[in-house]
Design a protein around this motif. Sequence first.
Motif, mmCIF file in Angstrom:
data_model
loop_
_atom_site.group_PDB
_atom_site.id
_atom_site.type_symbol
_atom_site.label_atom_id
_atom_site.label_comp_id
_atom_site.label_asym_id
_atom_site.label_seq_id
_atom_site.Cartn_x
_atom_site.Cartn_y
_atom_site.Cartn_z
ATOM 1 N N LEU A 151 0.802 -1.228 0.000
ATOM 2 C CA LEU A 151 0.000 0.000 0.000
ATOM 3 C C LEU A 151 0.834 1.277 0.000
ATOM 4 N N PHE A 152 2.064 1.217 0.539
ATOM 5 C CA PHE A 152 2.862 2.433 0.724
ATOM 6 C C PHE A 152 4.267 2.280 0.148
ATOM 7 N N GLY A 153 4.355 1.577 -0.961
ATOM 8 C CA GLY A 153 5.655 1.271 -1.558
ATOM 9 C C GLY A 153 6.397 2.462 -2.116
ATOM 10 N N GLU A 154 5.729 3.630 -2.225
ATOM 11 C CA GLU A 154 6.404 4.811 -2.760
ATOM 12 C C GLU A 154 7.347 5.457 -1.745
ATOM 13 N N TYR A 155 7.268 5.005 -0.492
ATOM 14 C CA TYR A 155 8.137 5.569 0.550
ATOM 15 C C TYR A 155 9.349 4.671 0.773
ATOM 16 N N ASP A 156 10.503 5.295 0.972
ATOM 17 C CA ASP A 156 11.729 4.525 1.218
ATOM 18 C C ASP A 156 11.685 3.830 2.577
ATOM 19 N N PHE A 157 11.124 4.511 3.573
ATOM 20 C CA PHE A 157 11.005 3.955 4.924
ATOM 21 C C PHE A 157 9.600 4.239 5.450
ATOM 22 N N CYS A 158 9.055 3.263 6.177
ATOM 23 C CA CYS A 158 7.804 3.472 6.904
ATOM 24 C C CYS A 158 8.105 3.294 8.385
ATOM 25 N N LEU A 159 7.817 4.318 9.166
ATOM 26 C CA LEU A 159 8.087 4.308 10.600
ATOM 27 C C LEU A 159 6.768 4.385 11.348
ATOM 28 N N ASN A 160 6.567 3.464 12.271
ATOM 29 C CA ASN A 160 5.384 3.510 13.126
ATOM 30 C C ASN A 160 5.810 3.853 14.552
ATOM 31 N N LEU A 161 5.161 4.868 15.109
ATOM 32 C CA LEU A 161 5.454 5.290 16.477
ATOM 33 C C LEU A 161 4.246 5.015 17.349
ATOM 34 N N GLY A 162 4.117 3.785 17.795
ATOM 35 C CA GLY A 162 3.096 3.416 18.760
ATOM 36 C C GLY A 162 3.733 3.361 20.127
ATOM 37 N N GLY A 163 3.366 2.359 20.928
ATOM 38 C CA GLY A 163 4.068 2.160 22.182
ATOM 39 C C GLY A 163 5.536 1.877 21.918
ATOM 40 N N ILE A 164 5.761 1.082 20.867
ATOM 41 C CA ILE A 164 7.093 0.714 20.394
ATOM 42 C C ILE A 164 7.314 1.373 19.039
ATOM 43 N N SER A 165 8.560 1.690 18.705
ATOM 44 C CA SER A 165 8.873 2.194 17.365
ATOM 45 C C SER A 165 9.316 1.028 16.483
ATOM 46 N N LYS A 171 15.291 -3.828 1.003
ATOM 47 C CA LYS A 171 16.749 -3.941 0.909
ATOM 48 C C LYS A 171 17.085 -5.186 0.103
ATOM 49 N N ASP A 172 17.793 -5.007 -0.989
ATOM 50 C CA ASP A 172 18.193 -6.119 -1.864
ATOM 51 C C ASP A 172 16.995 -6.960 -2.282
ATOM 52 N N GLY A 173 15.880 -6.285 -2.597
ATOM 53 C CA GLY A 173 14.699 -6.984 -3.091
ATOM 54 C C GLY A 173 13.857 -7.660 -2.028
ATOM 55 N N GLN A 174 14.218 -7.466 -0.767
ATOM 56 C CA GLN A 174 13.447 -8.060 0.325
ATOM 57 C C GLN A 174 12.928 -6.954 1.247
ATOM 58 N N ARG A 175 11.752 -7.232 1.848
ATOM 59 C CA ARG A 175 11.238 -6.301 2.848
ATOM 60 C C ARG A 175 11.905 -6.612 4.175
ATOM 61 N N ILE A 176 12.486 -5.607 4.772
ATOM 62 C CA ILE A 176 13.126 -5.743 6.081
ATOM 63 C C ILE A 176 12.356 -4.874 7.066
ATOM 64 N N ALA A 177 12.139 -5.382 8.251
ATOM 65 C CA ALA A 177 11.455 -4.595 9.276
ATOM 66 C C ALA A 177 11.789 -5.154 10.643
ATOM 67 N N TYR A 178 11.730 -4.301 11.646
ATOM 68 C CA TYR A 178 12.005 -4.739 13.013
ATOM 69 C C TYR A 178 11.601 -3.638 13.984
ATOM 70 N N ASP A 179 11.453 -4.007 15.226
ATOM 71 C CA ASP A 179 11.206 -3.026 16.280
ATOM 72 C C ASP A 179 12.521 -2.322 16.592
ATOM 73 N N ILE A 180 12.527 -1.004 16.437
ATOM 74 C CA ILE A 180 13.720 -0.240 16.811
ATOM 75 C C ILE A 180 13.854 -0.212 18.322
ATOM 76 N N GLY A 181 12.760 0.127 18.989
ATOM 77 C CA GLY A 181 12.798 0.195 20.454
ATOM 78 C C GLY A 181 11.668 1.052 20.986
ATOM 79 N N LEU A 182 12.009 2.066 21.750
ATOM 80 C CA LEU A 182 11.011 2.835 22.490
ATOM 81 C C LEU A 182 10.292 3.875 21.638
#
Length: 358
Positions: A151-165, A171-182
């Motif tokens: 849905l949002f592939g036009e953005y280089d990064f998607c950041l969610n700021l809920g309780g956790i970020s 990256k290299d043709g794969q979707r990478i994602a993880y919890d940054i932290g606080l």
Amino acid sequence: MKTFKVIGLMSGTSLDGLDLTYCHFTRTLDRWAYRITKTQSISYSKSMKDKLKNSIYLSADELLMFNNTYGQWLGEQVKSFIKTNALEVDFIASHGHTTHHQPENGLTYQIGSGQHLANACKHKVVCDFRTNDVALGGQGAPLVPIGDRLLFGEYDFCLNLGGISNISFEKDGQRIAYDIGLANMILNYITQKIDLNYDKGGQLAKSGTVNQKMLDALNALDYYKLPFPKSTGFEWFEDKVVPIVDATDESIENLLHTSIHHLCEQIALQVKSNTTKHKSNLLVTGGGALNDFLIATLKTKLGEAVDVIVPSQELIENKEALVFALMGILRIEREINVLCSVTGAKRDSSSGVVYLPN
């Protein structure tokens, strides 16, 4: 061209309430389009918020009973939402509310019984999106990146700021994602010391100054050194972060100011280390996107090489529920909705459990 009409439900770790998002989705070839038609946010009562917050301490029997009563409550909210707005609905996609998240122990648990929910609202329900991925050796989180890609592939990064970020990118043709932290979890914990649910716009934080000792202690947390895939939750916050906050003898303003500098530094570090372009853009959603001081601080930490894009308040507040609605569609269509490149599982999966009303 088929139109899917789905209600997405989301309750996050910030405990600010239940988001109900009624969406229409269409697909042309491999491109998805969405429209958010109706939304409602239901704030939790103090008793419900306390029960959700402390559910991690319930006995097994008590937790299972709460799972059922919370599912019933979710169903009643959905039923009222549908009736009030005269909605035509195909099914409900519910995230539930995470009470336990220990993927290293093969455990994740989101309360909100799908059967009780379905029975109460008289509609098909898709829920429990995380368990299968954990059973496949994954983190069971983050899950929203499938929506970021579709849905949002036009953005280089998607950041969610809920309780956790958490962050998502290709990256290299794969979707990478993880919890940054606080993110909001620490901010809300601090404001609740003065019986304030949250710091509106970051006004209290803006008037504070940095406590360097606290900032150094937060930045030194071991979680930040872990490679991805990784995810975290309330257990980590309570065990590792709360002692640092409680040991710091400072004003509320300074505690908030320091926390925002910390979380923005950690976000900036991840964005800068994963960008390959001269100019990148970053979409920011979740409750933290409404914190003006947080966003201003993040822009400063990132510098001119990254455009920080804050969308409409409707998308800020409903993006997660929107994506879980899409995940529900993908599950019903038996298509991949959880990416192993994100979670570290053995393989991609079509995850979620379907409940029919009785």
